[in-house]
Each structure stands twice: as structure tokens, then as C-alpha cells.
Design an enzyme around this catalytic site. Structure first.
Site, PDB file in Angstrom:
ATOM      1  N   ILE A 158       0.826  -1.207   0.000  1.00  0.00           N
ATOM      2  CA  ILE A 158       0.000   0.000   0.000  1.00  0.00           C
ATOM      3  C   ILE A 158       0.856   1.251   0.000  1.00  0.00           C
ATOM      4  O   ILE A 158       0.606   2.199  -0.761  1.00  0.00           O
ATOM      5  CB  ILE A 158      -0.966  -0.022   1.195  1.00  0.00           C
ATOM      6  CG1 ILE A 158      -1.997  -1.150   1.000  1.00  0.00           C
ATOM      7  CG2 ILE A 158      -1.674   1.328   1.355  1.00  0.00           C
ATOM      8  CD1 ILE A 158      -2.837  -1.445   2.220  1.00  0.00           C
ATOM      9  N   ARG A 235      -3.718  -0.081  11.110  1.00  0.00           N
ATOM     10  CA  ARG A 235      -4.320  -0.741  12.266  1.00  0.00           C
ATOM     11  C   ARG A 235      -4.419   0.254  13.417  1.00  0.00           C
ATOM     12  O   ARG A 235      -3.470   0.986  13.709  1.00  0.00           O
ATOM     13  CB  ARG A 235      -3.488  -1.955  12.699  1.00  0.00           C
ATOM     14  CG  ARG A 235      -3.651  -3.182  11.816  1.00  0.00           C
ATOM     15  CD  ARG A 235      -5.029  -3.801  11.993  1.00  0.00           C
ATOM     16  NE  ARG A 235      -5.218  -5.018  11.231  1.00  0.00           N
ATOM     17  CZ  ARG A 235      -5.740  -5.070  10.007  1.00  0.00           C
ATOM     18  NH1 ARG A 235      -6.085  -3.953   9.385  1.00  0.00           N
ATOM     19  NH2 ARG A 235      -5.921  -6.237   9.401  1.00  0.00           N
ATOM     20  N   ASP A 259      -8.838   6.033  10.045  1.00  0.00           N
ATOM     21  CA  ASP A 259      -9.805   5.088   9.478  1.00  0.00           C
ATOM     22  C   ASP A 259      -9.873   3.816  10.306  1.00  0.00           C
ATOM     23  O   ASP A 259     -10.771   2.993  10.096  1.00  0.00           O
ATOM     24  CB  ASP A 259      -9.424   4.752   8.027  1.00  0.00           C
ATOM     25  CG  ASP A 259     -10.451   3.854   7.358  1.00  0.00           C
ATOM     26  OD1 ASP A 259     -11.633   4.255   7.299  1.00  0.00           O
ATOM     27  OD2 ASP A 259     -10.093   2.743   6.908  1.00  0.00           O
ATOM     28  N   GLU A 264     -12.291  -1.438  17.895  1.00  0.00           N
ATOM     29  CA  GLU A 264     -13.219  -1.186  16.806  1.00  0.00           C
ATOM     30  C   GLU A 264     -14.524  -1.930  17.075  1.00  0.00           C
ATOM     31  O   GLU A 264     -14.494  -3.115  17.402  1.00  0.00           O
ATOM     32  CB  GLU A 264     -12.633  -1.643  15.468  1.00  0.00           C
ATOM     33  CG  GLU A 264     -11.533  -0.729  14.975  1.00  0.00           C
ATOM     34  CD  GLU A 264     -11.123  -0.997  13.537  1.00  0.00           C
ATOM     35  OE1 GLU A 264     -11.612  -1.987  12.934  1.00  0.00           O
ATOM     36  OE2 GLU A 264     -10.322  -0.218  13.006  1.00  0.00           O
ATOM     37  N   HIS A 283     -13.414   2.602   9.172  1.00  0.00           N
ATOM     38  CA  HIS A 283     -12.657   1.472   8.609  1.00  0.00           C
ATOM     39  C   HIS A 283     -13.160   1.174   7.194  1.00  0.00           C
ATOM     40  O   HIS A 283     -13.472   0.025   6.845  1.00  0.00           O
ATOM     41  CB  HIS A 283     -12.765   0.235   9.493  1.00  0.00           C
ATOM     42  CG  HIS A 283     -11.638  -0.741   9.270  1.00  0.00           C
ATOM     43  ND1 HIS A 283     -11.105  -1.522  10.256  1.00  0.00           N
ATOM     44  CD2 HIS A 283     -10.936  -1.057   8.146  1.00  0.00           C
ATOM     45  CE1 HIS A 283     -10.134  -2.280   9.774  1.00  0.00           C
ATOM     46  NE2 HIS A 283     -10.018  -2.014   8.486  1.00  0.00           N
TER      47      HIS A 283
END
Length: 324
Positions: A158, A235, A259, A264, A283
């Protein structure tokens, strides 16, 4: 009614149906099983009698894996592997797979979007304007992109996809990774201390592990410029949220764009997530119609490979395969 050949536990999912999964699994006479809950006790009970496990965000713990009596493969419906006990799976000889490239384009685009929103204070202006305030002087510190530096912590697929997008906008880019490898990109590789001190935007792209948990803590935040922004599409556990809030309150950081969170979903009533200097998305960086379709097909293909005792395409614990 004849018994099926295989049973596949799908712990959880981020999409509304299982048509793709069932179609692929039916070709090898495999039944998809979905639990009513994802707590450890429930998964331990179901895992005893399945031939494969596919997991999105639910934790496949040592206890879950130890309960398996005939599991042939565990597939992550995603890239990161911090929710699967790979060590236990390897000890049991169970292959673990992931989908390392399914959303590279989407997450890099999302990181870029968050960066631009911070740089131009788009979310700030949007929020103020929606509240009835039309004041271009409300924001401070707007700078030309070509004068600014982005530091990427982690330099996997990424981050490497994000690199040319950043350079196309004229941004100076540096990166840090423990290996120091630039993977032939020519990106400037620096120490973590140098990156934190020089970057106007710090973008996180590292995996979550015991070594990287709360990598961005109070002392690291103090190393950053007070005009800098922190961006996380990797993360949530990479950042200590208490330390982040303290840094924002004390003026040691200009803002953040998140994000991913710890835990979570996060408690959105907390001051950190309600602050207008903090951009929050649920997310969502990995999501597109194309990426979700690719993920579902890729993960199920690897489940089928495992069920048929074929080496999965993206085997992350090859040591379990050596004795086969």
C-alpha cells in the site's frame, strides 16, 4: 439428504450476503456455516467440526484453533493477520492464508484523500460551513503541497502504491521500515526519529504486532512537528489514543485522520473523535465494489485449495507445509 463433504466456518463478514462464497464452495461440496456470535466460546464450539475457517475481523485465538479436530486451512478475509494465532496454527500444521493485494489501490487512495483533507482543511471547513459559519480565515497553517514532506511508517504494497501518487502532487516523500529496503522505488529511507522530526504528514502503513502496538505513543508524538498531521489507514493499535488526545490538547499536533481504531468500533462519544481537528472514517479504506468482489473470490479459492490439500496461493506460514 446426503451429507456434505466439507464444512466451512465463516466467522464474520463486512458485506450483506454470501452468494459468492456459497457458489465457490458448492463446487467442492462444501457447506458454509455462519455463527450467531463471534465470542471465543461460540467459535471454539463450532470450530470442532469444520474443515476450514474464514475470518474477517473476528479473533481466531489459540483456543479456537486448538479445538479444531480436522481443520485444513484458515483464511483471512483481508490483509493483516493480527486476529489469527498463526503460531498455534503452524504448530497444528494448519495453513493460514490472506489476500495481500486485494485493496492496495483503495487504501492508498483513501490515505491520499485523508492527507489532502488535512492539508487543505477540507473537513474543518465543511464542518464549520455546515454549522452556518462562512469564514475562510478560520483555518490556520495552510501550506503549498510542494513545500511539505510525507513520512510513511511501513513500506509494504500500500505504501509503495501511495508513493507515486504523493510524488505526482509534488510532495517530498520519505519512509521508514526496519529493513530499510526501498524495493527499487528510490524512495528516501530514513530512521524513525528522522521521519517523525521532519514530516508534515506521518502516514501509518505498518502491520500490528507486539513490537508495533502503540508504536505512536506519547514520546513519539512529542518528536513530531506541532504543525504535523497523523494519518492511519493500517491498524488502530499502532496509535495510543490517549497519547494522541493529549498531544492534540497540548498543541503538540495539528490534527489527525483515522480510518482504524483501538478498539473497533470506537466509542464515538469520546472527545478525541468529536474534535474538529480529527477526521474519522469507519474502517472504510478497503471498500470498493471491485475490491470486495476480489477479496471474497480470492479467499474462497484459497479455502478450496486447502480443502483439497493443495498449497494455497498466499500461504503465510510455509513451515506448516514442509512436512507434507
Amino acid at each position: 439428504m446426503m451429507a456434505v463433504r466439507f464444512r466451512v466456518l465463516m466467522t464474520d463478514r463486512a458485506w450483506p450476503d454470501t452468494e459468492i462464497e456459497r457458489e465457490i464452495l458448492q463446487a467442492v461440496d462444501a457447506e458454509l456455516v455462519e455463527p450467531t456470535a463471534t465470542d471465543e466460546a461460540t467459535l471454539v464450539q463450532i470450530a470442532r467440526d469444520v474443515d476450514a475457517i474464514a475470518t474477517n475481523w473476528a479473533k481466531v485465538t489459540p483456543a479456537v484453533i486448538q479445538s479444531c479436530r480436522r481443520c485444513r486451512v484458515i483464511a483471512r478475509l483481508g490483509i493483516g493477520l493480527d486476529n489469527i494465532s498463526i503460531e498455534t496454527a503452524t504448530q497444528r500444521g494448519i495453513p493460514v492464508t490472506n489476500c495481500p493485494d486485494y485493496c492496495v489501490s483503495e487504501v492508498s487512495d483513501h490515505a491520499l484523500g485523508l492527507l489532502l483533507a488535512c492539508a487543505r482543511q477540507i473537513a474543518f471547513f465543511h464542518l464549520r460551513t455546515k454549522r452556518g459559519e462562512y469564514d475562510l480565515s478560520a483555518a490556520r497553517g495552510l501550506r503549498r503541497l510542494s513545500e511539505l514532506t510525507v513520512g510513511m511508517i511501513g513500506f509494504g504494497h500500500i505504501a509503495r502504491e501511495l508513493l507515486p501518487k504523493l510524488k505526482a502532487l509534488g510532495l517530498n516523500v520519505m519512509a521508514h521500515t526496519p529493513s530499510g529496503a526501498d524495493h527499487g522505488t528510490g524512495c528516501q529511507m530514513v530512521s524513525l526519529d528522522e521521519l517523525l522530526a521532519q514530516s508534515d504528514f506521518v502516514s501509518l502503513h505498518a502491520p500490528l504486532s507486539s513490537a508495533t502496538h502503540h508504536l505512536i505513543n506519547a514520546s513519539r508524538l512529542q518528536q513530531m512537528k506541532p504543525t504535523a498531521y497523523l494519518i492511519n489507514t493500517s491498524r488502530g493499535g499502532l496509535i495510543d489514543p490517549v497519547a494522541l488526545w493529549d498531544a492534540l490538547q497540548s498543541g503538540n499536533l495539528a490534527g489527525a485522520a483515522l480510518d482504524v481504531f483501538e478498539p473497533e468500533p470506537p466509542d464515538l462519544s469520546l472527545p478525541l473523535y468529536r474534535d474538529e481537528r480529527v477526521i474519522v472514517t469507519p474502517h472504510a479504506a478497503f471498500v470498493s465494489e471491485e475490491s470486495i468482489h476480489q477479496l471474497r473470490q480470492q479467499a474462497m479459492k484459497q479455502i478450496v485449495q486447502g480443502l483439497l490439500d493443495e498449497r494455497p496461493d498466499n500461504l503465510v506460514n510455509p513451515d506448516c507445509w514442509k512436512n507434507r
